[in-house]
Design a protein around this motif. Sequence first.
Motif, PDB file in Angstrom:
ATOM      1  N   THR A 257      39.918  39.540  40.096  1.00 14.85           N
ATOM      2  CA  THR A 257      41.096  39.188  40.892  1.00 14.85           C
ATOM      3  C   THR A 257      42.063  40.364  40.882  1.00 14.85           C
ATOM      4  OG1 THR A 257      42.320  38.274  39.047  1.00 14.85           O
ATOM      5  CG2 THR A 257      40.864  36.760  40.218  1.00 14.85           C
TER       6      THR A 257
ATOM      7  N   SER B 243      38.812  28.341  45.988  1.00 11.76           N
ATOM      8  CA  SER B 243      38.488  29.719  46.343  1.00 11.76           C
ATOM      9  C   SER B 243      37.711  29.752  47.652  1.00 11.76           C
ATOM     10  CB  SER B 243      37.627  30.361  45.251  1.00 11.76           C
ATOM     11  OG  SER B 243      38.242  30.233  43.998  1.00 11.76           O
TER      12      SER B 243
ATOM     13  N   ASN C 127      39.401  26.060  37.005  1.00 12.89           N
ATOM     14  CA  ASN C 127      38.870  26.227  38.349  1.00 12.89           C
ATOM     15  C   ASN C 127      39.984  26.250  39.385  1.00 12.89           C
ATOM     16  OD1 ASN C 127      36.466  26.297  37.185  1.00 12.89           O
ATOM     17  ND2 ASN C 127      35.818  24.238  37.794  1.00 12.89           N
TER      18      ASN C 127
ATOM     19  N   HIS D  17      37.920  30.844  37.454  1.00 11.58           N
ATOM     20  CA  HIS D  17      38.906  31.908  37.666  1.00 11.58           C
ATOM     21  C   HIS D  17      39.120  32.585  36.316  1.00 11.58           C
ATOM     22  CE1 HIS D  17      42.893  33.675  38.296  1.00 11.58           C
ATOM     23  NE2 HIS D  17      42.770  33.474  39.590  1.00 11.58           N
TER      24      HIS D  17
ATOM     25  N   PRO E 219      39.854  33.757  45.093  1.00  8.03           N
ATOM     26  CA  PRO E 219      40.651  32.599  44.677  1.00  8.03           C
ATOM     27  C   PRO E 219      41.953  32.561  45.477  1.00  8.03           C
ATOM     28  CG  PRO E 219      40.057  33.993  42.801  1.00  8.03           C
ATOM     29  CD  PRO E 219      39.752  34.769  44.025  1.00  8.03           C
TER      30      PRO E 219
ATOM     31  N   GLN F 103      46.293  33.815  43.111  1.00 11.22           N
ATOM     32  CA  GLN F 103      46.209  35.072  42.369  1.00 11.22           C
ATOM     33  C   GLN F 103      47.598  35.543  41.970  1.00 11.22           C
ATOM     34  OE1 GLN F 103      43.347  38.042  43.612  1.00 11.22           O
ATOM     35  NE2 GLN F 103      42.516  36.629  45.118  1.00 11.22           N
TER      36      GLN F 103
ATOM     37  N   VAL G 228      32.838  34.641  37.047  1.00 12.38           N
ATOM     38  CA  VAL G 228      34.210  34.661  37.542  1.00 12.38           C
ATOM     39  C   VAL G 228      34.438  35.935  38.346  1.00 12.38           C
ATOM     40  CG1 VAL G 228      35.183  33.256  35.686  1.00 12.38           C
ATOM     41  CG2 VAL G 228      35.155  35.732  35.474  1.00 12.38           C
TER      42      VAL G 228
END
Lengths: 268, 400
Positions: free
Chosen positions: B311, B74, B71, B66, B17, B20, B308
């Motif tokens: 992250t 990404s 959303n 995410h 993504p 972050q 997902v």
Amino acid sequence: MSIIVSAPPHIKKDTCTKKMVCGMIIALLPAVAVSLYLFGPPAMAIILTCVLAAVGTEGAIQKFILKKAIPTDGSAIVTGLLLALLLHVNVPLWIPFIGAVVAIAIGKQAFGGYGSNIFNPALVGWAVLTMAWPSHMASAGVARLVDIPPFVLLVGAAFLLYMGYIKWQIPASYLISVVFLSALLARDASYIFIGGFILGVFFMATDPVTTPLTKKGRFIFGIGCGILTVIYGLYGNYAEDVCYSILLMNSITPLIDRFVRAKPFVEG
Amino acid sequence: MRQIEPITKIPEKVIIPLQQHVGAENKPLVSVGDVVKIGQKIGESGISPVHSSASGKVTAISEYPHPFYENVLSIIIEPDGKDASIEFKAEDYSQLEREQIIGIIKEAGVVESGIPVHTKLSPSDVVILNGMDEAPYMTLNRALMLDFPSEIIDGLKILMKATGASRGFIGIDASNSEATNTMNKAAVDDLNIETVPLKTTYVRGMEEFFAKAVVKREISRGHRISNASTMTSTVGTARAAYDAVCMGKPLTETVVSVWGVKKSQNVQAKIGTPLRSVIEHCGGYKGKPKKIVVNGPMTGVAQYTDEVPVTKDVHGILVQYKEDVTTPEIQPCINCAKCVDVCPANLLPNMLAAFANEDRFDMCKRYNISACVECGKCAYVCPSKIPIVQLIKCAKEWIK
Ligand code: SF4
Ligand code: SF4
């Protein structure tokens, strides 16, 4: 995939109000058993009357007046047991009956039910009986159901403390202030080993609903009870002091909560 | 024995993504069809860049679920299985200036709870690392300390140099003697670095509480520190700082505590790995999952899908099943004060919840609602199962 989304926290501790009420009942059972053993059928009749009248009143009010789904959450049983223990062995059975009805209807439901009441319901029942029929409530020389060896009650109290169902701050400050003040005034404090006193300190002064929220507040509550008990003791008898002290402190609990707050931990 | 198991299997798909951190979204530096390598910077906006964690081809740049936001644009990479990386330029931090260290940490995209770490590196007297875990289930800080003690100490020294701090502390759960011993051994030559055993349980969003606990203890032992000049970070960030400076590696991997799967463990996963792949690595689901929570059970976020990606701020995955997910009936408050006893902010959660429920926001304010850190402890202990935190959050929204 059917997964659900919900807000945190995603886990909850498994204590629930039902468990806490059950805990209270379990803690009172040794005392009830010993009382039955010592005083026999009259005790049995009083306890049954109290509990049945309390549960019945609660059920009737919840069901027919408030139209709630569940007739009772069990806390009426605790109220019934506590009230029964405060009565003399020789009372006529209409006394426990009226006491229990008053305790639930006025002490509890009139304030909005379990959680909203200001006074300990059992004590409300007891106080009304004491004022209306003093002869039945203060028969000198006749034992009360709670006049049993104190360690029996202490076992239950230890259980409650261990399970975290009652807060230690109140009994500790209550006991200490009574002992300290009695010593100061050179009064006899041996009544702290009497069943009625222990019942008050550990089972009634600790009722979560009617006691302060903060730790500081609980100390004030306990010390207040202690002071009042000793002062009452100068004039009345120990059996009454404990109950009246707790009731009086119950009445100022909202005030304590309002003014005694811990300093919030504001960032920065 | 190693506490943290690296996931060696390369996922079929890596999703990076562009958002972050808190702040402006990164702009992609690559386009569909480009070939990227591990460590290559692929998104940038001048705040905190993102890097590829795999080598392979960019197959799409599009909106993707995410874990913390809706959303997010990404970069989706199909790994080629070679795990080729760019050349990392290692530095000796003792030779670097303060600004150079901050620059390296910024370029490495090191982020902690959404905050780019280089923005936290203002001049301070002490640096405090948090080595406490959010109980229960989260054990990654303990694992990090056992597996990477010297890296963490070096990372701490890097952070100290970057802030000009003369002393460093690592707060560790007092019951965790293993980690304390390991860290003490690693720091034995450094008189400026100390471990601090703490009894308070740490909860997310409470760096301040944590720092104060450490500072209080130091003051009680006769040291002079003021609250204002502390910089608080975590052992994980210290390790990331070490990787960034001493190895030249940007942040492309993270340590995750995985629970509620066949083999609960701590793993090191590439950023961008779908949760599903992490869970598969840990033996897969134990049954039909009912709830998938990212980060700790007290404050974590329940996910819509296991697609997902991991992250930079994913440190825990907790899978719950039917029997774990109860919707207990809410009872009236019985004034038991259990919530009051646990509240780390010294608030009256029951009062706040009651006022919030009646829309009495003025009273909420008067009872210092803004001091609530939403740690979830009150709702956790409440025997009446009152959703205190949600009520407080709603009220906070209103007050805003
Ligand atoms: S979430 Fe509850 S326990 Fe945590 S700070 Fe807020 S009010 Fe206090
Ligand atoms: S824990 Fe729940 S029931 Fe107890 S005082 Fe707090 S809100 Fe009320």
